[in-house]
Write an enzyme that holds these catalytic residues in place. Structure first.
Site, PDB file in Angstrom:
ATOM      1  CE  LYS A  22    -100.123  20.497  -7.459  1.00  0.00           C
ATOM      2  NZ  LYS A  22     -99.950  21.757  -6.738  1.00  0.00           N
ATOM      3  CG  ASN A  23    -102.167  23.723  -9.455  1.00  0.00           C
ATOM      4  OD1 ASN A  23    -101.890  23.164  -8.385  1.00  0.00           O
ATOM      5  ND2 ASN A  23    -101.251  24.162 -10.297  1.00  0.00           N
ATOM      6  CB  CYS A 117     -92.438  24.288  -5.641  1.00  0.00           C
ATOM      7  SG  CYS A 117     -93.056  22.621  -5.761  1.00  0.00           S
ATOM      8  NE  ARG A 122     -95.093  29.847  -5.665  1.00  0.00           N
ATOM      9  CZ  ARG A 122     -95.522  28.603  -5.896  1.00  0.00           C
ATOM     10  NH1 ARG A 122     -94.829  27.583  -5.456  1.00  0.00           N
ATOM     11  NH2 ARG A 122     -96.640  28.389  -6.554  1.00  0.00           N
ATOM     12  CG  ASP A 305     -96.964  24.670 -12.905  1.00  0.00           C
ATOM     13  OD1 ASP A 305     -96.076  25.396 -12.431  1.00  0.00           O
ATOM     14  OD2 ASP A 305     -98.057  24.494 -12.334  1.00  0.00           O
ATOM     15  NE  ARG A 397     -95.983  19.975  -2.811  1.00  0.00           N
ATOM     16  CZ  ARG A 397     -95.756  21.249  -2.788  1.00  0.00           C
ATOM     17  NH1 ARG A 397     -94.591  21.695  -2.474  1.00  0.00           N
ATOM     18  NH2 ARG A 397     -96.701  22.115  -3.070  1.00  0.00           N
TER      19      ARG A 397
HETATM   20  C1  UD1 Z   1    -100.262  28.671  -9.191  1.00  0.00           C
HETATM   21  C2  UD1 Z   1     -99.978  27.192  -9.258  1.00  0.00           C
HETATM   22  C3  UD1 Z   1     -98.565  26.942  -9.763  1.00  0.00           C
HETATM   23  C4  UD1 Z   1     -98.321  27.670 -11.077  1.00  0.00           C
HETATM   24  C5  UD1 Z   1     -98.693  29.140 -10.948  1.00  0.00           C
HETATM   25  C6  UD1 Z   1     -98.627  29.902 -12.270  1.00  0.00           C
HETATM   26  C7  UD1 Z   1    -101.323  26.312  -7.468  1.00  0.00           C
HETATM   27  C8  UD1 Z   1    -101.362  25.685  -6.121  1.00  0.00           C
HETATM   28  N1  UD1 Z   1    -100.108  26.634  -7.934  1.00  0.00           N
HETATM   29  O1  UD1 Z   1     -99.368  29.211  -8.219  1.00  0.00           O
HETATM   30  O2  UD1 Z   1     -98.419  25.548  -9.967  1.00  0.00           O
HETATM   31  O3  UD1 Z   1     -96.950  27.590 -11.391  1.00  0.00           O
HETATM   32  O4  UD1 Z   1    -100.050  29.262 -10.454  1.00  0.00           O
HETATM   33  O5  UD1 Z   1     -99.442  29.295 -13.219  1.00  0.00           O
HETATM   34  O6  UD1 Z   1    -102.327  26.499  -8.128  1.00  0.00           O
HETATM   35  N2  UD1 Z   1     -97.565  37.173  -7.512  1.00  0.00           N
HETATM   36  C9  UD1 Z   1     -97.393  38.376  -6.853  1.00  0.00           C
HETATM   37  N3  UD1 Z   1     -98.273  38.694  -5.856  1.00  0.00           N
HETATM   38  C10 UD1 Z   1     -99.298  37.871  -5.485  1.00  0.00           C
HETATM   39  C11 UD1 Z   1     -99.475  36.662  -6.178  1.00  0.00           C
HETATM   40  C12 UD1 Z   1     -98.592  36.322  -7.193  1.00  0.00           C
HETATM   41  O7  UD1 Z   1     -96.470  39.146  -7.159  1.00  0.00           O
HETATM   42  O8  UD1 Z   1    -100.049  38.235  -4.578  1.00  0.00           O
HETATM   43  C13 UD1 Z   1     -96.639  36.798  -8.610  1.00  0.00           C
HETATM   44  C14 UD1 Z   1     -95.828  35.550  -8.284  1.00  0.00           C
HETATM   45  O9  UD1 Z   1     -94.676  35.864  -7.525  1.00  0.00           O
HETATM   46  C15 UD1 Z   1     -95.522  35.011  -9.652  1.00  0.00           C
HETATM   47  C16 UD1 Z   1     -96.769  35.386 -10.463  1.00  0.00           C
HETATM   48  O10 UD1 Z   1     -97.406  36.429  -9.736  1.00  0.00           O
HETATM   49  O11 UD1 Z   1     -94.417  35.687 -10.205  1.00  0.00           O
HETATM   50  C17 UD1 Z   1     -97.747  34.255 -10.686  1.00  0.00           C
HETATM   51  O12 UD1 Z   1     -98.105  33.687  -9.438  1.00  0.00           O
HETATM   52  P1  UD1 Z   1     -99.496  32.962  -9.191  1.00  0.00           P
HETATM   53  O13 UD1 Z   1    -100.239  32.849 -10.478  1.00  0.00           O
HETATM   54  O14 UD1 Z   1    -100.172  33.612  -8.033  1.00  0.00           O
HETATM   55  O15 UD1 Z   1     -99.022  31.537  -8.767  1.00  0.00           O
HETATM   56  P2  UD1 Z   1     -99.621  30.651  -7.638  1.00  0.00           P
HETATM   57  O16 UD1 Z   1    -101.093  30.869  -7.520  1.00  0.00           O
HETATM   58  O17 UD1 Z   1     -98.760  30.767  -6.445  1.00  0.00           O
END
Ligand code: UD1
Length: 430
Positions: A22-23, A117, A122, A305, A397
Site C-alpha cells: 500500500k505504502n 491514522c 504527524r 508499523d 484501509r
Molecule cells: C509512512 C507510512 C506509515 C509509516 C511511516 C513510518 C504511508 C502512507 N505511511 O508515514 O505507515 O508508519 O511512514 O515508516 O506511507 N515527520 C516530521 N516532519 C515531516 C514528516 C515527518 O517531523 O515533515 C516525523 C513524523 O512526525 C514521524 C517521523 O517523522 O515522527 C516519521 O514520519 P514519516 O516517515 O514521514 O511517516 P509518514 O510518511 O507519515
C-alpha cells in the site's frame, strides 16, 4: 455496523499470498500524474486508501481503468485541476503525494491537509522545507497546502528527521526540476526505492534511493511505463506474527525476504522457526514464545508499523519484554483493548513494559487504527473464546480481504453486520 467475529484457538496453517505494498502503491499512483503518457501498474492492492486516491485522481481528470482487480491503467494527459480538496482524501495520509506530483509537473498544486491514522503528531514541515528548497512558495490556507513556483530548480535538502513521506514527495517534485537535487538523511524504506525505480522507469534520473543520500537530476519530461508494485512487507509481517501467536505454520508467498529481515530476526529471537526461500518465508511456532526487547526505527530497523503485532506476541511470551516506540508518540492506544483480553502491559510514555501471560481471553474490542487493528485481530485469533472487533474500516484501509486470507489459513473469523449474524457465528463455532 460491520465487525469481525472471531473464535480464537485455531493454529493458522497454510500458504498466504501477499499483495502489493500500500505504502508504495500510493506514491506510485500519484506519480503517474507526472506524465501525459499511459502508465500500466500491476500488483496494485485493492484497499480503501488506494481507492480513495484513485477516485480523487479521476476527479481531476486522470483516466483510470482497472483491467483486473490488481491492474490499473492510468492516463493523466487531460488533468483539469491543480486543486484537490475532496472530503475522503482528508482521511488518508498519502494525499500529500499529490502535492509533489502535481507541483513537479504543473508548478502549482493545492491539496487538502493529510489525515491518516491517529498515531501521534504527524508533521509535514519536512515536505514543505523540501518544496521550498526547490524554489516553491508554500502556504497553508483554508485547510489546503498550496505550493507554487515559476520554475522548480534543483536544491540541497537536509531532512531534520527521517521521513518516508517527505523523502518521496521531494524526490517526485525534484524529478521535473531544473538541475540537481540532493536529499540528505533520506528514508531508506523499500517503498522509497520502489518509487524511485518507478520514476526511473518513466525516464527520471534518480540515484542513491535506499541509501541516506538521494541525488535527483531533473529531466524535461517523463514517459509512460509498465510497473509492478513491490510486495507489502507489513501485510507479510502481520501474517508472520499471526503464525507465531497462534502456534501455527504459515508460509507468506510473493514477498521479498530481505525487506523482512528485522521481523524475521525478532521471530527467531522469540523462539519461532523461520525458513526463507526465494520469494516466500515460512514461520513455524511450535515452542513457547520467549521475551525480548524491541525498538522501532527507520528501515532497516524494526518498523513502527509492526510494533502492535510484536507487542501482541510478546504479551504472550514468557518473561518481561520492553517495546520502545521511537517514530510516533501515540502508538500504544490499542494496549487498553489488549488488556481487556488479559494482557499485562504498562505504558510509560513511549515505552511498553510487558509481562507475558499464558493466554488471552475473547472480548469486544475496537480497532484504534490500521496496524493496531490488525494486531488486535491476531490477538483474538489466539484468544480463548469469541471476540468481536469493531471499527474495522481502519483495517480495510490497508489489508485486502484480511478475514478471507485468515479464513484460508483455518481461522474462524467472519465479517458480521448484525447481532443476528453474530449469534449465527456463535452457534456455528460452538
Ligand atoms: C509512512 C507510512 C506509515 C509509516 C511511516 C513510518 C504511508 C502512507 N505511511 O508515514 O505507515 O508508519 O511512514 O515508516 O506511507 N515527520 C516530521 N516532519 C515531516 C514528516 C515527518 O517531523 O515533515 C516525523 C513524523 O512526525 C514521524 C517521523 O517523522 O515522527 C516519521 O514520519 P514519516 O516517515 O514521514 O511517516 P509518514 O510518511 O507519515
Amino acid at each position: 455496523m460491520e465487525q469481525y467475529a472471531i473464535k480464537g484457538g485455531n493454529p493458522l496453517v497454510g500458504d498466504v499470498e501477499i499483495g502489493g505494498a500500500k505504502n508504495a502503491a500510493l506514491p506510485i499512483l500519484a506519480a503517474t500524474i507526472m506524465t501525459d503518457e499511459t502508465v500500466y501498474i500491476e500488483n496494485m492492492p485493492d484497499v480503501w486508501d488506494t481507492n480513495v486516491l484513485l477516485s480523487a485522481m479521476q476527479n481531476i481528470g486522470v483516466m483510470v481503468k482497472r483491467t483486473d482487480r490488481h491492474k490499473v491503467t492510468l492516463n493523466a494527459g487531460n488533468v483539469n485541476s491543480m486543486i484537490v480538496e475532496e472530503e475522503p482524501l482528508k482521511k488518508i495520509r498519502a494525499s500529500y503525494y499529490l502535492l509533489g506530483a502535481i507541483l513537479g509537473k504543473y508548478k502549482h498544486a493545492e491539496v487538502v491537509l493529510p489525515g491518516g491514522c491517529d498515531i501521534g503528531f504527524r508533521a509535514i514541515d519536512q515536505h514543505i522545507k523540501g518544496f521550498r528548497a526547490l524554489g516553491a512558495t508554500v502556504s497553508i490556507e483554508h485547510g489546503l497546502i498550496k505550493a507554487k513556483a515559476e520554475k522548480l530548480r534543483g536544491g540541497h535538502v537536509y531532512m531534520d528527521c527521517v521521513s518516508v513521506g517527505a523523502t518521496i514527495n521531494v524526490m517526485m517534485a525534484a524529478t521535473l526540476a531544473d538541475g540537481l537535487t540532493i536529499i540528505e538523511n533520506s528514508a531508506k524504506e523499500p517503498h522509497v526505492v520502489d518509487v524511485a525505480n518507478f520514476l526511473n522507469s518513466m525516464g527520471a534520473n534518480i540515484k542513491g534511493a535506499g541509501t541516506d543520500v538521494i541525488r535527483v537530476r531533473g529531466v524535461q519530461k517523463l514517459h509512460g511505463t509498465e510497473y509492478a508494485v513491490i510486495p507489502d512487507q507489513i501485510e507479510a509481517g502481520t501474517f508472520m506474527f499471526a503464525a507465531a501467536v497462534t502456534k501455527g505454520d504459515v508460509t507468506v508467498k510473493n514477498v521479498i525476504p530481505k525487506h523482512l529481515e528485522s521481523v524475521t530476526a525478532k521471530l527467531l529471537e522469540i523462539g519461532c522457526e523461520v525458513e526463507e526461500l526465494d520469494d516466500c518465508i515460512r514461520v513455524v511456532s511450535s515452542k513457547p514464545l520467549i521475551h525480548t526487547h524491541v525498538k522501532t526505527l527507520p528501515y532497516p530497523g524494526f518498523p513502527t508499523d509492526m510494533q502492535p503485532q510484536i507487542t501482541v506476541a510478546l504479551a504472550l511470551s514468557k518473561g518481561t519484554s520492553i517495546v520502545t516506540e521511537t517514530i510516533f508518540e501515540n502508538r500504544f492506544k490499542y494496549v487498553d483493548e489488549l488488556t481487556r483480553m488479559g494482557a499485562s502491559i504498562k505504558v510509560e510514555g513511549t515505552t511498553a513494559i510487558i509481562d507475558g501471560v499464558e493466554r488471552y481471553t475473547g472480548a469486544s474490542i475496537s480497532a484504534p487504527d490500521l496496524r493496531a487493528g490488525s494486531a488486535l485481530v491476531v490477538a483474538a485469533l489466539a484468544a480463548e473464546g469469541t471476540s468481536t472487533v469493531d471499527d474495522i474500516k481502519y483495517i480495510q484501509r490497508g489489508y485486502e480481504d484480511f478475514h478471507l486470507k485468515l479464513q484460508s489459513l483455518g481461522a474462524q473469523i467472519e465479517l458480521v453486520q448484525t447481532e443476528k449474524d453474530f449469534q449465527k457465528f456463535k452457534l456455528k463455532t460452538g
